[in-house]
Enzyme design. Sequence first.
Site, PDB file in Angstrom:
ATOM      1  N   ASP A  35      16.404  13.340 -33.805  1.00 34.20           N
ATOM      2  CA  ASP A  35      15.561  13.246 -32.610  1.00 34.20           C
ATOM      3  C   ASP A  35      16.359  13.324 -31.330  1.00 34.20           C
ATOM      4  O   ASP A  35      17.583  13.271 -31.340  1.00 34.20           O
ATOM      5  CB  ASP A  35      14.862  11.882 -32.611  1.00 34.20           C
ATOM      6  CG  ASP A  35      13.739  11.828 -33.612  1.00 34.20           C
ATOM      7  OD1 ASP A  35      13.253  12.893 -33.986  1.00 34.20           O
ATOM      8  OD2 ASP A  35      13.361  10.702 -34.002  1.00 34.20           O
ATOM      9  N   LYS A  57      12.219  16.295 -28.299  1.00 31.47           N
ATOM     10  CA  LYS A  57      11.615  17.017 -27.180  1.00 31.47           C
ATOM     11  C   LYS A  57      12.635  17.926 -26.530  1.00 31.47           C
ATOM     12  O   LYS A  57      13.778  17.547 -26.328  1.00 31.47           O
ATOM     13  CB  LYS A  57      11.142  16.015 -26.139  1.00 31.47           C
ATOM     14  CG  LYS A  57       9.730  15.605 -26.352  1.00 31.47           C
ATOM     15  CD  LYS A  57       9.238  14.828 -25.150  1.00 31.47           C
ATOM     16  CE  LYS A  57       7.928  14.151 -25.495  1.00 31.47           C
ATOM     17  NZ  LYS A  57       7.626  13.052 -24.600  1.00 31.47           N
ATOM     18  N   MET A 172       8.317   2.014 -24.782  1.00 29.94           N
ATOM     19  CA  MET A 172       7.644   3.225 -24.299  1.00 29.94           C
ATOM     20  C   MET A 172       6.679   2.946 -23.147  1.00 29.94           C
ATOM     21  O   MET A 172       5.637   3.594 -23.042  1.00 29.94           O
ATOM     22  CB  MET A 172       6.849   3.876 -25.449  1.00 29.94           C
ATOM     23  CG  MET A 172       7.708   4.230 -26.635  1.00 29.94           C
ATOM     24  SD  MET A 172       6.762   4.825 -28.042  1.00 29.94           S
ATOM     25  CE  MET A 172       6.137   3.312 -28.728  1.00 29.94           C
TER      26      MET A 172
HETATM   27  N1  SAH Z   1      12.381   2.974 -33.450  1.00 31.27           N
HETATM   28  C1  SAH Z   1      12.879   2.634 -32.152  1.00 31.27           C
HETATM   29  C2  SAH Z   1      11.827   2.708 -31.093  1.00 31.27           C
HETATM   30  C3  SAH Z   1      11.291   4.101 -30.871  1.00 31.27           C
HETATM   31  S1  SAH Z   1      10.110   4.190 -29.598  1.00 31.27           S
HETATM   32  C4  SAH Z   1      13.552   1.254 -32.202  1.00 31.27           C
HETATM   33  O1  SAH Z   1      13.419   0.521 -33.189  1.00 31.27           O
HETATM   34  O2  SAH Z   1      14.257   0.923 -31.251  1.00 31.27           O
HETATM   35  C5  SAH Z   1      11.118   4.668 -28.249  1.00 31.27           C
HETATM   36  C6  SAH Z   1      11.215   3.546 -27.264  1.00 31.27           C
HETATM   37  O3  SAH Z   1      12.233   2.648 -27.650  1.00 31.27           O
HETATM   38  C7  SAH Z   1      11.612   3.981 -25.874  1.00 31.27           C
HETATM   39  O4  SAH Z   1      10.509   4.461 -25.129  1.00 31.27           O
HETATM   40  C8  SAH Z   1      12.123   2.677 -25.310  1.00 31.27           C
HETATM   41  O5  SAH Z   1      11.082   1.848 -24.944  1.00 31.27           O
HETATM   42  C9  SAH Z   1      12.819   2.067 -26.512  1.00 31.27           C
HETATM   43  N2  SAH Z   1      14.251   2.354 -26.514  1.00 31.27           N
HETATM   44  C10 SAH Z   1      14.942   3.014 -27.436  1.00 31.27           C
HETATM   45  N3  SAH Z   1      16.248   3.039 -27.127  1.00 31.27           N
HETATM   46  C11 SAH Z   1      16.391   2.372 -25.975  1.00 31.27           C
HETATM   47  C12 SAH Z   1      17.488   2.047 -25.148  1.00 31.27           C
HETATM   48  N4  SAH Z   1      18.724   2.421 -25.450  1.00 31.27           N
HETATM   49  N5  SAH Z   1      17.257   1.339 -24.024  1.00 31.27           N
HETATM   50  C13 SAH Z   1      16.017   0.950 -23.707  1.00 31.27           C
HETATM   51  N6  SAH Z   1      14.946   1.231 -24.459  1.00 31.27           N
HETATM   52  C14 SAH Z   1      15.118   1.918 -25.582  1.00 31.27           C
END
Ligand code: SAH
Length: 504
Positions: A35, A57, A172
């Site tokens: 991704d 994306k 998100m």
């Molecule tokens: N499966 C992932 C979440 C995916 S949804 C997990 O467990 O972390 C994607 C969202 O994760 C983003 O929109 C944001 O809200 C959060 N996210 C992922 N990486 C991040 C980071 N390094 N810093 C802040 N938010 C993060």
Amino acid sequence: MPRKVYIIGVGPGDYKLMTLKAVECIAKADVIVYDRLIGGKILSFARKDAELVYVGKLPDCHAVPQEGINAILVEKALSGKTVARVKGGDPFVFGRGGEEAESLYEKGIEFEIVPGVTSSVAVPAYAGIPVTHRDFCSSLHIITGHERPDKEESLIDYENLAKLNGTLVFLMGVKNLPVISSRLIRCGKGGQTPAAVIEKGTTGQQRVVTGILSNIADKSKEAGVKSPAITVVGDVVSLREKLAWFPRGPLAGKRVVVTRSREQASRLVERIEELGGEAIEFPTIKVEKPSDLAHFERVLNNLGQYKWVAFTSVNGVKQFFEIMKEKRIDIRGLWGAKLCAVGKATEEELGNLGLTVDYTPDKFTTKELLKGLLERVKPGEKVLLARADIANVELSQGLKAAGVDVEDLIAYRTVVDTADKDDVMELLDESRLDFITFTSSSTVSNFVSIVGKENLHKLTGAKSVCIGPVTAKTAAEFGINVTAVADIHTIDGLVDKLVSISEE
Ligand code: SAH
């Protein structure tokens, strides 16, 4: 035979938060389906011949639809490939890992889930916010901020969320933050509740905006926070005042480009990371076998005649002994020859092979080396010089002039490596680099040839730092404005220089 699909979470950003199992599964996969936000460092654990399939994306915002991703996983597995499906954070926390696993189940394809460190817990932790704390709360709620709470179809029960005293973590939710916060307040959550938005958590670009529920949306907008970011609402946020710990160190928040070859970059990368900086690997050089292998073989078959063998670099040592091994020439062929190494690292590399060096010049200049060798070698004696194709010929010429019988062996070739160009060009375009380090003249010339002379003006925001005067001279000749040169011409000396100019 269909093969297995590993659905893997690799954590929120800092690649060191990957699990051992994630590294192991990525390293054995034939195909990596990954991704957006999966960095090059994570992909570097893949096999060199692995097929990389990007399904995130694109800049024009078209993502591969979920059904398309499911179909790729099924197709690759059915064609007999081991697949690593690589996702940010944890695959089952808003990661659609469940949907992918279901589609594999339906086709009877074996799969394994490799949980990852989820951003919902780790990102607050890197901001000094424990998501639970006995004095503040007794539950934790992870909520998608993707759904607008004012939409009919929203499945999130804000009435109940507002009543909970647990910590609320929204993923998100950057765009919807104004509606989320006002809805929570309308449903009874205190406007004074501490809140934080954390952008690009756990990475060198982490930013944290703190406030209270009633102003966090405005503050985050003012700061220009962009995705990926998470929002934490709850009293635990106040602990950040005491517990903020990242990034720390003299290079905290600094982005440093490392132009050395991947094989040689590790020490510099480690030091930068230790000091709180972010190392961006941009290997400009690749080491390859020499083109004249027949000459090499002739030399190796006659090792007994050399009184001295001189190695001018770690790469020279590595290639020399690798080719020796390939040609099945025994290391005892070197018996009786004295060894000379230029630089501590070269000496260490020989030491790892159980070879003790007889002479290492105090200074790493051709002049010093020539002087030292001439004090030790008698006229007429044979000296083998294992060097890079691009090394200067002064040394062999000087030895020859003094009557020494020199065998000038090209032990390896250095070629321009263009593989990692895109990431660095993007950072250059956005002026988001603090330092560019050059550790040899060839890293400079290769850097310029990869980036393009016409793009060098984009370097103005970044400081160029060179390991020594020769490298600096080359940089200046290419029109690069050199900010500083290391006082001691070693990797540690270069790092010391980075620290001292960061503190200025
Ligand atoms: N499966 C992932 C979440 C995916 S949804 C997990 O467990 O972390 C994607 C969202 O994760 C983003 O929109 C944001 O809200 C959060 N996210 C992922 N990486 C991040 C980071 N390094 N810093 C802040 N938010 C993060």
